[in-house]
Every structure is written in C-alpha cells, then in structure tokens.
Design a protein around this motif. Structure first.
Motif, PDB file in Angstrom:
ATOM      1  N   UNK A 312       0.823  -1.205   0.000  1.00 53.38           N
ATOM      2  CA  UNK A 312       0.000   0.000   0.000  1.00 53.38           C
ATOM      3  C   UNK A 312       0.853   1.249   0.000  1.00 53.38           C
ATOM      4  N   UNK A 313       1.931   1.235   0.773  1.00 54.46           N
ATOM      5  CA  UNK A 313       2.818   2.401   0.829  1.00 54.46           C
ATOM      6  C   UNK A 313       3.517   2.636  -0.505  1.00 54.46           C
ATOM      7  N   UNK A 314       3.821   1.577  -1.230  1.00 55.09           N
ATOM      8  CA  UNK A 314       4.495   1.723  -2.531  1.00 55.09           C
ATOM      9  C   UNK A 314       3.605   2.426  -3.554  1.00 55.09           C
ATOM     10  N   UNK A 315       2.297   2.360  -3.359  1.00 54.77           N
ATOM     11  CA  UNK A 315       1.373   2.988  -4.302  1.00 54.77           C
ATOM     12  C   UNK A 315       0.879   4.355  -3.825  1.00 54.77           C
ATOM     13  N   UNK A 316       0.613   4.476  -2.525  1.00 55.01           N
ATOM     14  CA  UNK A 316      -0.044   5.681  -2.016  1.00 55.01           C
ATOM     15  C   UNK A 316       0.890   6.649  -1.315  1.00 55.01           C
TER      16      UNK A 316
END
Length: 651
Positions: A312-316
C-alpha cells in the motif's frame, strides 16, 4: 579501565574544536573514513567522540563518570538511548564513540512544538524501558542529558548516575547531588522514605523547560499536560506520583501527529489491515502540519525499509515522497509532498543512504522513480555516490534490475556526459545525414514553428518558377546543361553551345497519346531527332538515335513531336520482352546503314596493333597465357578469380 589503544576505530579523524565541555568530559565531532556503518543523516561516517578524565568523588572511586556512562550505553540498548559504538583508553584519557549526536541545549531554540512533543515521547519511552525492563533509575533527567541525532530524533544520555533501585538510597542521591541539575532535584528528597520516584519529578521539570518559550495552544493538550505534570508528577507525596508508563497514555502523547509517528515506529507490530488503512490516508492527514517538521521527524520513517516494502505504501506514499513538489503540474499529474528546498535538506540524504542498501526491492523502487528526483543531486553527488551504485547494479543477475539500471544511466548521460557514465575511449561512428542546404538556426526555427502551410510558404533552397508566366527562352536557358568537350577535339565549343540550346520542354497536352502518363521521354543535350525504321515486317524494329550537327535550328516543334510519338508507339508494339531493352540482347542490322549517314565515331576508332606472338617450345599451358582482351572463360582458373556480381540479367 576499559579498552586499550588498539580498540581505536580505523580511519577515525577527530575535530580539534570541542562541541561541548562539561564537568566530566568534552564532546567532539569525528568522521570515520571509508565507512558507512555509523552514520545518521549525512551518510559520511560522522560520529561523536567523548573524551573524559578522572574525576574526584565517592561515586567515581571505582570508575570515572565517562566510563560509567560508556558501560551503561553498552549494556542498555534501546532505540531511544544514544547508540554505543566503541570505547578505548589512550594514555590517561578514555574515548567513547557514539552515533552522531548534538546536545539538545544547542538546538532547542530551533525545535518546533511538535518536534518537542515527539522528543519528550522518546525520552519517556527510554525511561519506561529503564524502569520496567532494566529495573534502573536514571536520576538526572534534564536538558543536558538529552541529545539529538542527525535526523532530529531525541535520545537519552547522561547515564553516569544510573543505578538499580536496590542501590538507590538517600545517601546515594546525596553524593550525586553536587553534579545533578539543581532545578530537577526535589527539595524534600532527603526526607522521603520512597526514593524510586526521582525520575518522575525531574521529567516534569524537563517538560516545563523545553516548552518555556512556546504557547500552550501550539500542541494539542499541552496546557492540560503541564497541569498534569505539576499536580501528579511533582506531587509532594512520592507515593502519589504515577508510573511513567501511565504518563504515556495521556492525550498529549496520543494526538494525530504523534499517533502517526508511533505507528511508523511500531510498524512491524501492525497487521496488514492496519497498515493498509493508515498508509491510504497518511499523506492527507499530514497536509495540515508544518512541512519541515514532517520531513525532519517522519522523513526517515516514511522511507524506512519496512515502509518501502509495504504494498500500500508503494502505491499511495512512496511516489509522492520521492518527488519534489512542483507548482506547475502538467497533464494532470500529481505533485510531490515536499517542496524542493525541504526535499534537498531532509529527503536527499535519505536517498543517498538507500542507494547503498543491497535490497533488490528497494533498489528497484528507487530506479522506478529515479527521473523524479535525479535533478536534486549535485554533479559531485551523482558522480561520486549515485553512479558507482548504478554501475554495480548492471552487473547483477536480475535482468529486470539491470534493465531499470540502464534506463537510469541514460538519465545521467545529459547531466554528467557520456565519458563519465560510459567510461573508456569513444569514437564517432555516426554522422548527421540531414541536408545542409539550410543553416542550423533555420532548422531549429522550422522545428519550433512547424505548422501546416502550403509549399510556397515553406522555406526552400531552390527558386520557384511559374510556368504560366515565365518566358519560353528563359525556361530553355534554365534547362540547358553544359556538354562535356569532345575527348578528341572533334567538336568546337561554339558547336556544343549551339547544340545545347535546341532542347525543348513539351507541354502536357503534347503527350496525351501515351498510355501511361507517368512515363516521360526526356531529350538530353546530344539528342535532337530519332530516325525510326517503319518496316513492320522486320523481326526487331531499330531505333537509331543520331545527332546531326548540320541540321538547321528552324525545325518546327510540332514535327519533332510527331516523330517522337510515332517512334514511341512503334517501339512499344515491337518490344515483346523487357529483356530486349538490354544492350546485350539488341540485334542491329548494320547492313541497313545508308552510305550517306554521318559516322560520329570515325575519328575515335582506336588503333590496336596485333600482338607479337612468341612461340614457346614444348609448353602445354598455352591456355594460361590468354590475353587480357580475350574474354573466353578459362576453365583452369580458380573459382576465386571468377568471383563478382555475375550475369543475372536474364534470371
């Protein structure tokens, strides 16, 4: 005595000027060359070195204050306690090397209220660890016992008075009082039967000192927390003072900003659902806080290994953190989170550290967003730090990593130059094949201002003529070609000039009888009339192209056109195969040649003398002595001598 001279760190260079001088030691900044193990923010091997001498007093009879400090750092490890690196004795001076830290007293005025809140939270966590897990009491909580690392994290130091609860007596506190912070010492400390609540009182004094120049509404719940410290942590009865672990539950340490900080600190303990929920909204929640505070306090946590590996952190999160904010967005693209100045100061050092991490997932993520932040590095940083790491990546066995690395290297070529990125000797193998009829400035101007225009509006290197307006004589002069002088001088220059002016340009109406309008017959300088034999009974029709010098120039254009049309039609009828156009296959009957025809090549016939034949007796290899003018193939020659294009016209 602890350590010896051999334990000194290799490549350690200590600055001459001390950062801080206390009653027990002097603090210096130092650098470890060729090392990246002990860095904080600078990634240049920066460390701190404490030099201490022997001290007088009943507490230092066995060991010096710096030696006790060093032993306690080595024994009690915690993320919120200054990190121990090494210690050694050099003559009578003890040296202690720690991570790069600065005294809080030197940077307290630059700290924002939110930074102070997070710093107090760290100190409180370190004290809870010492009290609950280690069973130890610090006994000297004050500003001088707190240090700040390069990335702005508060860490607890000053462990020279640390002792266990069993050793914490009124006599011990009395002996240590001479060097303890006077304001942090309870005036009634000697009369208390309970001595285990010393740190609660001194922590309340620390809160008051660090927030002395700030308003109560600068941080949520700050006013009520100050009141809580006075009423409970500094209670006259030590038994009424709560444990420090309870203080951590106060609202002052649980507002939104510090909750995000705690979440990132304890990320390994969170579930996947909790991570997904927080990372999806974390940047929106941080928009209302000071940008520099967020970068300094949370920048390292947002770019930590665990954060960068979360899906999730890699996208958002990561794409916005790795891109400096640009006020002018194009094509609806999202802007970055940090401004360029804040990005360079706080995020760029993190990126330089991350390029040294040997993790394929982290490196791939950095390469994916490389074009977004490559411009923030200086030429020296790119050539000395980033480029060597990229060159190491192209040697990896992961093809995807190599492909991404090569793409990033192409980003460096316009910045550092091909010689720096590629290395070695280079040569020019390709040339610019564009027409050079226009200057370079005109080419650039055409590329920038290109728009659909008519051909007449576009610049051209040739003149444009209007066939309807130009006179016939002028047009004939343009088409005139200078004829090459005769090799034997048979024609004069005047005759050649006269011949070249006979060429005419026919209008499109005169060629209407042709079946294929795209095929045109052009009369070149040496051709004026074509004599056609109209005998349709012959096997092959001959077309003799003759140039008569005595022909008068008054021949009408219409007569010449009629002859040309008739010759073309007859030639088209008699050509059965396209191969007949080959000069090798044409059959010309020279018996038809009239006696009164003018031979142009009469004076150009070469005189070839017969070769003298010298007989060679008893020699059977006569075939090998064939004349070069003899084109009869010799079967005895090697195949290599017969290599060539070959006769493939009839294939």
């Amino acid at each position: 005595m602890m350590g010896n001279e051999n334990s000194q760190l290799n490549g350690l260079e200590i600055e001459e000027k001390a950062v801080e001088i206390t009653d027990f030691w002097s603090q210096y900044q130092a650098t470890i060359k060729d090392s990246c193990r002990y860095f904080s923010l600078k990634s240049d091997g920066s460390v701190s070195v404490f030099k201490g001498e022997a001290a007088l007093g009943p507490l230092w009879a066995v060991s010096t204050p710096l030696e006790k400090f060093s032993n306690n750092l080595l024994k009690y490890r915690h993320p919120c306690i200054v990190r121990y690196i090494s210690a050694w004795q050099q003559r009578s001076t003890l040296h202690l090397a720690t991570e790069y830290v600065q005294p809080l007293s030197q940077v307290l005025m630059t700290q924002t209220p939110l930074q102070i809140c997070i710093g107090l939270n760290n100190i409180l966590r370190a004290l809870v660890f010492l009290h609950n897990q280690a069973g130890m009491s610090h006994n000297n909580i004050c500003v001088s016992a707190v240090y700040i690392t390069g990335d702005g994290q508060w860490k607890l130091g000053g462990l020279q008075y640390l002792c266990s609860y069993s050793e914490l007596t009124a006599a011990y506190l009395k002996h240590a009082r001479i060097h303890r912070y006077d304001k942090a010492v309870d005036p009634n400390e000697d009369s208390y039967m309970i001595t285990t609540k010393v740190d609660q009182y001194s922590f309340a004094v620390l809160v008051e000192d660090v927030y002395r120049n700030h308003k109560d509404d600068d941080v949520p719940h700050l006013k009520e927390f100050k009141r809580y410290c006075r009423d409970y942590l500094q209670h006259d009865d030590p038994a009424q003072r709560p444990d420090l672990s309870v203080v951590l539950q106060h609202n002052f340490f649980n507002h939104e900003f510090i909750s995000i900080y705690k979440f990132l600190n304890f990320l390994p303990l969170k579930t996947e659902d909790e991570k997904s929920e927080v990372f999806s909204n974390i940047l929106d929640n941080l928009q209302c806080y000071d940008e520099e505070t967020v970068a300094k306090q949370l920048g390292g946590l947002l770019l930590s290994r665990l954060t960068m590996l979360d899906q999730t952190a890699r996208k958002a999160v990561i794409p916005f953190i790795l891109k400096p904010k640009n006020e002018r967005t194009q094509n609806g693209e999202h802007t970055g989170f940090f401004s360029l100045s804040v990005f360079k100061e706080h995020v760029k050092p993190r990126l330089m550290q991350l390029f040294g991490v040997r993790d394929s997932q982290i490196r791939t993520l950095l390469l994916t967003h490389f074009s977004k932040f490559v411009h923030v590095f200086s030429h020296e940083e790119l050539s000395q730090h980033i480029l060597p790491e990229l060159l190491l990546g192209i040697k990896d066995t992961d093809d995807n990593l190599v492909a991404a690395t090569l793409t990033c290297l192409s980003e460096l070529v316009p910045i550092l130059g091909g010689d720096t990125v590629i290395g070695g000797k280079r040569s020019k193998f390709f040339t610019d094949g564009r027409p050079n009829s226009k200057s370079a400035s005109e080419n650039v101007h055409d590329q920038k201002l290109f728009s659909p225009k008519s051909l007449r509006d576009l610049p051209c290197s040739e003149n444009i003529y209007n066939h309807e307006e130009i006179e016939q004589q002028t047009y004939e002069k343009i088409l005139t070609l200078n004829e090459r002088p005769s090799p034997v001088g048979g024609e004069s220059i005047e005759d050649a000039a006269t011949e070249t002016t006979i060429n005419k340009v026919e209008s499109e109406d005169d060629w209407s009888d042709w079946d294929n309008t795209n095929r045109q017959l052009t009369i070149v300088n040496t051709v004026e009339t074509i004599n056609v034999d109209n005998d349709e009974q012959k096997h092959n029709e001959q077309i003799n192209v003759l140039h008569s010098l005595n022909e008068p120039q008054s021949v009408k254009t219409t007569a010449s056109t009629t002859l040309l049309q008739k010759a073309a039609l007859e030639a088209k009828k008699n050509i059965l195969d396209i191969s007949e156009l080959d000069i090798k296959n044409q059959k010309i009957d020279y018996s038809k040649k009239s006696s009164d025809e003018f031979d142009f090549f009469a004076d150009m016939k070469p005189i070839i003398e017969k070769p003298t034949i010298v007989p060679i007796a008893q020699h059977n290899m006569i075939d090998d002595l064939s004349s070069k003018l003899n084109f009869v193939p010799n079967d005895n020659h090697d195949e290599d001598e017969n290599e060539g294009w070959g006769d493939t016209w009839n294939d």
